[in-house]
Design an enzyme around this catalytic site. Structure first.
Site, PDB file in Angstrom:
ATOM      1  N   ASP A  73       0.901  -1.231  -0.074  1.00 54.76           N
ATOM      2  CA  ASP A  73       0.050   0.043  -0.041  1.00 54.76           C
ATOM      3  C   ASP A  73       0.951   1.067  -0.168  1.00 54.76           C
ATOM      4  O   ASP A  73       0.867   2.142  -1.010  1.00 54.76           O
ATOM      5  CB  ASP A  73      -1.042  -0.008   1.460  1.00 54.76           C
ATOM      6  CG  ASP A  73      -1.877  -0.896   1.469  1.00 54.76           C
ATOM      7  OD1 ASP A  73      -2.432  -1.477  -0.018  1.00 54.76           O
ATOM      8  OD2 ASP A  73      -2.501  -1.298   2.389  1.00 54.76           O
ATOM      9  N   ARG A 133      -1.727   4.647  16.622  1.00 50.23           N
ATOM     10  CA  ARG A 133      -2.192   5.234  15.736  1.00 50.23           C
ATOM     11  C   ARG A 133      -1.723   6.658  15.999  1.00 50.23           C
ATOM     12  O   ARG A 133      -1.095   7.632  15.294  1.00 50.23           O
ATOM     13  CB  ARG A 133      -3.591   5.247  15.135  1.00 50.23           C
ATOM     14  CG  ARG A 133      -3.833   3.736  14.538  1.00 50.23           C
ATOM     15  CD  ARG A 133      -2.782   3.398  13.662  1.00 50.23           C
ATOM     16  NE  ARG A 133      -2.898   2.172  12.785  1.00 50.23           N
ATOM     17  CZ  ARG A 133      -2.073   1.449  12.259  1.00 50.23           C
ATOM     18  NH1 ARG A 133      -0.698   1.777  12.184  1.00 50.23           N
ATOM     19  NH2 ARG A 133      -2.452   0.359  11.589  1.00 50.23           N
ATOM     20  N   ASP A 152      -8.728   3.164  11.665  1.00 49.52           N
ATOM     21  CA  ASP A 152      -7.440   3.654  11.662  1.00 49.52           C
ATOM     22  C   ASP A 152      -7.338   4.966  10.798  1.00 49.52           C
ATOM     23  O   ASP A 152      -6.626   6.172  11.422  1.00 49.52           O
ATOM     24  CB  ASP A 152      -6.361   2.922  10.662  1.00 49.52           C
ATOM     25  CG  ASP A 152      -5.938   1.614  11.917  1.00 49.52           C
ATOM     26  OD1 ASP A 152      -6.042   1.834  12.956  1.00 49.52           O
ATOM     27  OD2 ASP A 152      -5.578   0.687  11.407  1.00 49.52           O
ATOM     28  N   SER A 199      -4.440 -10.309   6.713  1.00 46.27           N
ATOM     29  CA  SER A 199      -3.826  -9.138   6.580  1.00 46.27           C
ATOM     30  C   SER A 199      -3.770  -8.767   7.998  1.00 46.27           C
ATOM     31  O   SER A 199      -4.364  -9.104   9.185  1.00 46.27           O
ATOM     32  CB  SER A 199      -4.853  -8.152   6.057  1.00 46.27           C
ATOM     33  OG  SER A 199      -4.819  -6.821   6.892  1.00 46.27           O
TER      34      SER A 199
HETATM   35  N1  ARG Z   1      -9.971  -3.760  14.618  1.00 49.90           N
HETATM   36  C1  ARG Z   1      -8.861  -3.101  15.073  1.00 49.90           C
HETATM   37  C2  ARG Z   1      -8.834  -1.679  15.338  1.00 49.90           C
HETATM   38  O1  ARG Z   1      -9.493  -1.126  14.947  1.00 49.90           O
HETATM   39  C3  ARG Z   1      -7.395  -3.718  14.308  1.00 49.90           C
HETATM   40  C4  ARG Z   1      -7.370  -3.133  13.137  1.00 49.90           C
HETATM   41  C5  ARG Z   1      -5.975  -3.709  12.329  1.00 49.90           C
HETATM   42  N2  ARG Z   1      -5.515  -2.554  11.458  1.00 49.90           N
HETATM   43  C6  ARG Z   1      -5.061  -2.733  10.341  1.00 49.90           C
HETATM   44  N3  ARG Z   1      -4.687  -1.793   9.543  1.00 49.90           N
HETATM   45  N4  ARG Z   1      -5.034  -3.937  10.019  1.00 49.90           N
HETATM   46  O2  ARG Z   1      -8.022  -1.084  16.285  1.00 49.90           O
END
Ligand code: ARG
Length: 415
Positions: free
Chosen positions: A14, A94, A123, A173
C-alpha cells in the site's frame, strides 16, 4: 524544488505504491517516515526501499519506549478492553504515529502528510483526528481511500511502475506492535470459521504448550508494571518478556465480533498475550486495594476511556480528565500479583500489597473474627427496605404496616 509530503511508510505494498502515486497525482516530493512501535519486523533497509521507488528522504524513529510508557501504560491503568475484549493494540499506536508524522512534517516544512489507511476502518479516523488537532494546516493524503484501490489493482500499478512486489507472506492481513498483533481478512471474514493455528505467530497452539505450568510474578507501582519475576527490565523488555512467556504457554488469543467506528461489524482476531495478562493482573490488584465504590465508578470510566481511544479521540480533553481520575486511584495500586499459565489458560493465583484493604480478621470464618455478626441484622433490615415496600405493593398486601426493627440482642462475636 517541489513541496513535500511526509508519508507513514511500512514498506508494504500500500505505502510503496503510494510513494509513486502521490508524486504522480500531486507532484509532491515524498519523505518516508517509519516508526518502530515494536512491530518485530526487520526495519533495516526500509528507507532504501522507499528511496528506490522515488522517496527523497527517510526518517526512522524508534518510539518503542514512548509507546510503552505513554500509550500502553495508561491503557493498563484504565484496564482498557474495547467491548470487553480488545486491548486496543492497533488503536493505541495510531495517535503516536500521527504525532511523529506531524513533527517530521513540521521539521521538513512539508505541506502535507499521508498514510495508507482505507476508508472503511478505524485507523483513518485515528490518524486524521490526531493530525488535524496537532496541525490543522497540513493537508492529509490517503491514497488507498482516495483511489479506492484493491490489492489486485495495486499489484498491477506496482508492476507497471517498476515497484518491487514482495510475495505475500500469508493470506491474512496483519498489523502488529509491542501490545499485540491483529489478524484479519481471508477465511477469517467468515465469523463461523475457526482461525487456523497458522494465523498465529505469538501464541503456540495450546496442545503444544509445555505440560508443566509456568508462573509469572508481576510487580506494580502506581498502577504500572515495574518488575517481573524479580527483575526490573525496561518497560519495553518487560512487555516483551510477558508476551513471550504467555505466548509460549498458548495464552493470548482473542476472537470476537467488533463494532467498528464507521458502523461496520467485523470479525477480529488478535494475539495479545502480554496485554491480556498484564491487564488481568492489574485489575486483580485493584480489587485488593481500591474500595468497592472506587471500583464501580472506575469501571464506567474505563469503558469511556476505551471508547475514546478506539474511536480515534486520543486528543479529546475528556480523556485527559479521565486520566486525572484514573491516576488518582493508581496512587495505591502497588503490589505483587502471581499468575499461572498453563496450556492456553491464564489465571491470577495470588496477590499482595502494602496498600491492601483485605483484613483477615474481618473476613475470616475462623475464631479470630472481629466482625460482630449481630450488626448484620439491622443492616439487612434497612438494605432490603425499599424492596420490601415495593413487594408489599406488588403483591397487594397494602394494609400491612411495615416496621423497621432494631436488632437488640447482643451476642458474643464468635457465635
Ligand atoms: N480492529 C482493530 C482496530 O480497529 C484492528 C485493526 C487492524 N488494522 C489494520 N490496519 N490491519 O483497532
Amino acid at each position: 524544488m517541489a513541496d513535500k509530503v511526509v508519508l507513514a511508510y511500512s514498506g508494504g505494498l500500500d505505502t510503496s505504491v503510494a510513494i509513486k502515486w502521490i508524486k504522480e497525482k500531486y507532484g509532491l516530493d515524498v519523505v518516508t517516515c517509519t516508526v518502530d512501535v515494536g512491530q518485530h519486523e526487520d526495519l533495516t533497509g526500509i528507507g532504501e526501499r522507499g528511496k528506490k521507488i522515488g522517496a527523497v528522504a527517510h526518517y526512522q524513529i524508534d518510539a518503542k519506549n514512548e509507546f510503552a510508557t505513554d500509550f500502553v501504560f495508561p491503557s493498563i491503568k484504565a484496564n482498557s478492553l474495547y467491548e470487553g475484549s480488545y486491548p486496543l493494540s492497533t488503536a493505541l499506536a495510531r495517535p503516536l504515529l500521527a504525532e511523529k508524522l506531524v513533527l517530521v512534517a513540521e521539521k521538513e516544512e512539508a505541506v502535507a502528510v499521508a498514510h495508507g489507511c482505507t476508508g472503511k476502518g478505524n485507523d483513518q479516523v485515528r490518524f486524521d483526528v490526531t493530525i488535524k488537532a496537532m496541525n490543522p494546516n497540513l493537508k492529509i493524503i490517503a491514497p488507498v481511500r482516495e483511489w479506492n484501490l484493491n490489492r489486485e489493482d495495486e499489484i498491477k500499478y506496482a508492476q507497471k511502475n517498476g515497484i518491487p512486489v514482495k510475495p505475500k507472506k500469508s493470506i491474512f492481513s496483519t498489523d502488529q506492535n509491542l501490545w499485540g498483533r491483529s489478524i484479519e481478512a481471508g477465511p477469517l471474514e467468515d465469523p463461523y470459521f475457526e482461525p487456523p493455528d497458522e494465523a498465529f505467530e505469538w501464541c503456540v497452539p495450546a496442545k503444544d504448550a509445555p505440560d508443566k505450568a509456568d508462573y509469572l510474578e508481576i510487580e506494580f507501582e502506581k498502577g504500572v508494571p515495574v518488575a517481573v519475576d524479580g527483575k526490573r527490565p525496561s518497560s519495553v523488555d518487560l512487555i516483551q518478556y510477558v508476551n513471550q512467556k504467555a505466548g509460549l504457554n498458548g495464552f493470548g488469543i482473542i476472537d470476537h465480533i467488533e463494532d467498528r467506528l464507521v458502523g461496520i461489524k467485523s470479525r477480529e482476531t488478535y494475539e495479545c498475550p502480554a496485554a491480556l495478562t498484564l491487564i488481568a493482573a492489574h485489575k486483580d490488584l485493584e480489587k485488593l486495594v481500591l474500595t468497592r465504590h472506587e471500583l464501580t465508578f472506575k469501571s464506567r470510566v474505563e469503558e469511556e476511556w476505551s471508547w475514546l481511544v478506539y474511536s480515534g479521540l486520543w486528543v479529546e480533553p475528556l480523556r485527559y480528565a479521565l486520566n486525572a481520575f484514573i491516576d488518582k486511584t493508581q496512587q495505591r495500586v502497588n503490589g505483587k500479583v502471581r499468575v499461572k499459565l498453563y496450556k492456553g489458560a491464564m489465571r491470577v493465583v495470588g496477590r499482595k500489597s502494602e496498600d491492601s484493604l483485605y483484613q483477615h480478621a474481618l473476613s475470616t470464618f475462623g475464631r479470630a473474627s472481629t466482625f460482630d455478626q449481630n450488626s448484620a441484622v439491622g443492616f439487612i433490615e434497612l438494605w432490603g427496605l425499599p424492596s420490601r415496600v415495593a413487594n408489599d405493593k406488588l403483591h397487594g398486601k397494602k394494609k400491612k404496616v411495615l416496621t423497621v426493627a432494631a436488632s437488640n440482642q447482643k451476642k458474643k462475636p464468635s457465635e
